[in-house]
Design an enzyme around this catalytic site. Structure first.
Site, PDB file in Angstrom:
ATOM      1  CG  HIS A  67      31.691  44.470  32.147  1.00 26.38           C
ATOM      2  ND1 HIS A  67      30.368  44.410  32.501  1.00 26.38           N
ATOM      3  CD2 HIS A  67      32.390  44.493  33.308  1.00 26.38           C
ATOM      4  CE1 HIS A  67      30.261  44.399  33.817  1.00 26.38           C
ATOM      5  NE2 HIS A  67      31.485  44.446  34.334  1.00 26.38           N
ATOM      6  CD  GLU A  87      34.684  42.758  40.744  1.00 20.91           C
ATOM      7  OE1 GLU A  87      33.877  42.478  39.843  1.00 20.91           O
ATOM      8  OE2 GLU A  87      35.612  43.565  40.611  1.00 20.91           O
ATOM      9  CB  SER A  93      36.966  44.763  30.443  1.00 17.28           C
ATOM     10  OG  SER A  93      35.691  44.806  31.051  1.00 17.28           O
ATOM     11  CG  ASP A 122      29.177  44.785  37.260  1.00 16.17           C
ATOM     12  OD1 ASP A 122      29.627  43.621  37.340  1.00 16.17           O
ATOM     13  OD2 ASP A 122      29.855  45.747  36.873  1.00 16.17           O
ATOM     14  CG  HIS A 162      31.441  40.350  37.453  1.00 14.07           C
ATOM     15  ND1 HIS A 162      31.621  41.426  36.612  1.00 14.07           N
ATOM     16  CD2 HIS A 162      31.747  39.247  36.722  1.00 14.07           C
ATOM     17  CE1 HIS A 162      32.026  41.000  35.423  1.00 14.07           C
ATOM     18  NE2 HIS A 162      32.099  39.670  35.470  1.00 14.07           N
TER      19      HIS A 162
END
Length: 280
Positions: free
Chosen positions: A191, A247, A189, A198, A250
């Site tokens: 993140h 996305e 991920s 986000d 993001h």
């Protein structure tokens, strides 16, 4: 920077501190940024989402980027399963995806909370970003506000262990084969780098969905995020390269010296640094 109308709206309508997915289901705070919906249910593509079975190999990037691509991979380690453990997870330009993973024990040392409005009020690690990324996110939000654009942050840093819990819970519900089509395995991920955030807006009821890209906020980000060191990481039509669907919410910090080039070339980080899937 924190608009009164946003805070008032949030305190009334988001007391449960959850974002409703495009499929109409509600996710817990732990799951929100994962966008963990099955592909058949999602308009917001899952950031922790779509599967990619192809392995990455190093192919020659554009001439002016060769040295940078080499620097990015010379410390990488190929694991027994064929995936790559990145050798410099702290790099602001680290490329993380389904075949390039972070070390399980990697935690950024300079996590901090940017001074921007969030859709929730409680303290939570997902408010955090790395220091440099956080400061530039503040600049981005300030510029957006000056242009009449009202952004709200949704989710930043996510630890390896938290991603592991999310992934394993999905496996319990859907089974591993199906889960791998929409949820990232721990370590893969973006993140976890502390460089992603986000974002959303009231125009989409603070959801993470693809229609955000058609809002004033989404269009402004697409045009201006690069001016503050950010890119839209998962571009439309690049799932075969990134492993994830579009996305528009993001944001990924890569630094101003790279973000403008990535934006102007309209490419993914994989393409920019010459880290294409093996079938490309």
């Amino acid at each position: 920077m924190k608009n009164v109308w946003i805070l008032t709206f949030l305190s009334i309508s988001l007391t449960a501190c959850s974002i409703t997915s495009s499929g109409g289901e509600q996710e817990s705070k732990e799951d929100i940024p994962a966008s963990s919906q099955k592909e058949s249910e999602q308009d917001p593509a899952d950031k922790e989402g779509q599967s990619s079975s192809s392995k990455e190999t190093e192919q020659a990037p554009a001439e002016e980027e060769k040295d940078t691509a080499s620097d990015k991979t010379e410390k990488d380690k190929v694991l027994e399963d064929g995936t790559v453990e990145v050798g410099e997870p702290e790099s602001l330009q680290v490329v993380v995806n389904k075949t390039r993973k972070l070390p399980g024990d990697y935690v950024p040392e300079d996590l901090t909370v940017p001074d921007v409005p969030f859709y929730f009020t409680e303290d939570h690690p997902k408010k955090q970003m790395r220091e440099e990324a956080a400061r530039h996110l503040e600049e981005l939000f300030t510029a957006a506000e000056q242009d009449g654009i009202d952004l709200v942050a949704a989710s930043g840093y996510r630890s390896y262990d938290r991603q592991k819990r999310i992934y394993e819970r999905n496996v319990e519900v859907y089974g591993k084969e199906e889960t791998d089509t929409f949820s990232a395995q721990p370590g893969t991920s973006e993140h976890q780098t502390g460089l992603a955030m986000d974002v959303t807006s009231a125009q989409v009821a603070f959801k993470l969905e693809q229609s955000f890209g058609e809002t004033n906020e989404g269009e402004w980000l697409a045009d201006h995020a690069h001016e503050y060191g950010f890119i839209i990481r998962y571009r439309e039509g690049t799932k075969d390269i990134t492993g994830y669907m579009y996305e528009p919410w993001h944001l990924r910090y890569v630094g101003k010296e790279f973000s403008t080039d990535v934006h102007e070339q309209a490419v993914t980080l994989e393409e920019f640094f010459g880290l294409y899937p093996s079938d490309q």
